[in-house]
Write an enzyme that holds these catalytic residues in place. Structure first.
Site, mmCIF file in Angstrom:
data_model
loop_
_atom_site.group_PDB
_atom_site.id
_atom_site.type_symbol
_atom_site.label_atom_id
_atom_site.label_comp_id
_atom_site.label_asym_id
_atom_site.label_seq_id
_atom_site.Cartn_x
_atom_site.Cartn_y
_atom_site.Cartn_z
ATOM 1 N N SER A 1 1.107 -1.654 0.675
ATOM 2 C CA SER A 1 0.102 -0.120 0.652
ATOM 3 C C SER A 1 1.067 1.480 0.145
ATOM 4 O O SER A 1 1.810 1.695 0.074
ATOM 5 C CB SER A 1 -0.868 -0.245 1.241
ATOM 6 O OG SER A 1 -1.763 -0.860 1.509
HETATM 7 N N1 SAH Z 1 -1.223 -4.729 4.253
HETATM 8 C C1 SAH Z 1 -0.265 -5.392 2.787
HETATM 9 C C2 SAH Z 1 -1.082 -4.784 1.190
HETATM 10 C C3 SAH Z 1 -1.166 -5.590 0.688
HETATM 11 S S1 SAH Z 1 -2.241 -5.295 -0.940
HETATM 12 C C4 SAH Z 1 0.858 -3.977 2.668
HETATM 13 O O1 SAH Z 1 1.470 -3.799 3.574
HETATM 14 O O2 SAH Z 1 1.534 -4.821 1.990
HETATM 15 C C5 SAH Z 1 -3.836 -6.336 0.361
HETATM 16 C C6 SAH Z 1 -3.423 -8.014 0.046
HETATM 17 O O3 SAH Z 1 -4.615 -8.762 0.474
HETATM 18 C C7 SAH Z 1 -3.179 -8.733 -0.683
HETATM 19 O O4 SAH Z 1 -1.848 -9.505 -0.233
HETATM 20 C C8 SAH Z 1 -3.859 -10.020 -1.010
HETATM 21 O O5 SAH Z 1 -4.090 -11.042 -1.762
HETATM 22 C C9 SAH Z 1 -4.334 -10.061 -0.092
HETATM 23 N N2 SAH Z 1 -5.957 -10.071 0.336
HETATM 24 C C10 SAH Z 1 -6.633 -10.337 -0.419
HETATM 25 N N3 SAH Z 1 -8.442 -11.070 -0.347
HETATM 26 C C11 SAH Z 1 -7.845 -11.462 1.017
HETATM 27 C C12 SAH Z 1 -8.834 -12.284 1.879
HETATM 28 N N4 SAH Z 1 -9.943 -13.050 1.367
HETATM 29 N N5 SAH Z 1 -8.373 -12.876 2.829
HETATM 30 C C13 SAH Z 1 -6.333 -12.320 3.186
HETATM 31 N N6 SAH Z 1 -6.061 -11.511 2.482
HETATM 32 C C14 SAH Z 1 -7.018 -10.774 1.113
#
Ligand code: SAH
Length: 215
Positions: free
Chosen positions: A66
């Site tokens: 993010s």
């Molecule tokens: N907090 C992370 C943001 C990553 S983007 C960071 O700081 O890097 C969002 C993430 O949510 C992705 O890795 C995606 O695979 C995950 N995601 C999406 N749907 C999800 C679900 N139902 N359960 C768990 N993770 C999920």
């Protein structure tokens, strides 16, 4: 321990904190936490030079780390106190997780893509971050065995508010979650002691989607 390679990132990181302050982040503890997390270790080596720009970056599997402003914004709304049990949905690179742990959260984090979670577990280990629990699971279910949580943060776009998650909050517990299909409204939902929920709405953001099932 910082080596010379890491020292070159100190100034860009300090500058990033200043940018976030100018964009309206006021919580000193959140700004200090961001000032401590080495974001360059949460992206692949080829992207390190961009690690302290205020933008999202690809982390593989079509996902992104993010934007720092978004992380700061959500973390500020989450209002984490040291020792609180915090559930994060969407571990990704682990950057948001690290910011929460810097704030003293006892962190439980869930990621649906195995390969990302495995990389991130190693990253936590190398950097000395110790989450309470990391799960390869579908975050729509939350973590019922570990509930209730004082705070729940969702870092992917939920098409609607997942009620399963709200049930896993303590009384007075708070959830911060981006809700919507194409773009999202940041929402904060607070569980009242009488088990009703108060919803507040904030600014608009764009997140990768929250998907069902594991991969
Ligand atoms: N907090 C992370 C943001 C990553 S983007 C960071 O700081 O890097 C969002 C993430 O949510 C992705 O890795 C995606 O695979 C995950 N995601 C999406 N749907 C999800 C679900 N139902 N359960 C768990 N993770 C999920």
């Amino acid at each position: 321990m910082l080596n010379n390679d890491d020292l070159i990132y100190v100034k860009p990181r300090t500058d990033l904190v200043e940018i976030l302050r100018r964009k309206g982040i006021t919580d000193r503890r959140v700004l200090e936490a961001i000032g401590r997390v080495p974001r360059h270790f949460f992206v692949e080596p080829a992207l390190r030079m961009y690690a302290y720009e205020d933008r999202p970056l690809p982390i593989g599997e079509g996902q992104t780390i993010s934007q720092p402003f978004t992380v700061a914004y959500q973390t500020q709304l989450l209002d984490v106190k040291p020792g609180m049990k915090v559930l994060e949905i969407g571990t990704g690179s682990g950057y948001q997780s690290a910011v929460l742990m810097e704030l003293g959260a006892k962190l439980y984090t869930v990621e649906r893509i195995r390969s990302l979670l495995e990389e991130t577990r190693k990253r936590f280990e190398r950097l000395g971050y110790r989450p309470e629990f990391t799960a390869h699971a579908d975050g729509y279910e939350g973590l019922p065995h570990f509930a209730p949580f004082d705070r729940i943060i969702v870092t992917a776009a939920a098409p609607e508010i997942p009620v399963n998650l709200l049930r896993q909050l303590t009384a007075n517990g708070k959830t911060v979650i981006p809700v919507g299909k194409n773009t999202q409204i940041m929402m904060r939902i607070i569980r009242q002691p009488d088990n009703t929920f108060v919803k507040e709405v904030f600014d608009r953001f764009t997140f990768v989607p929250m998907l069902r099932g594991k991969k």
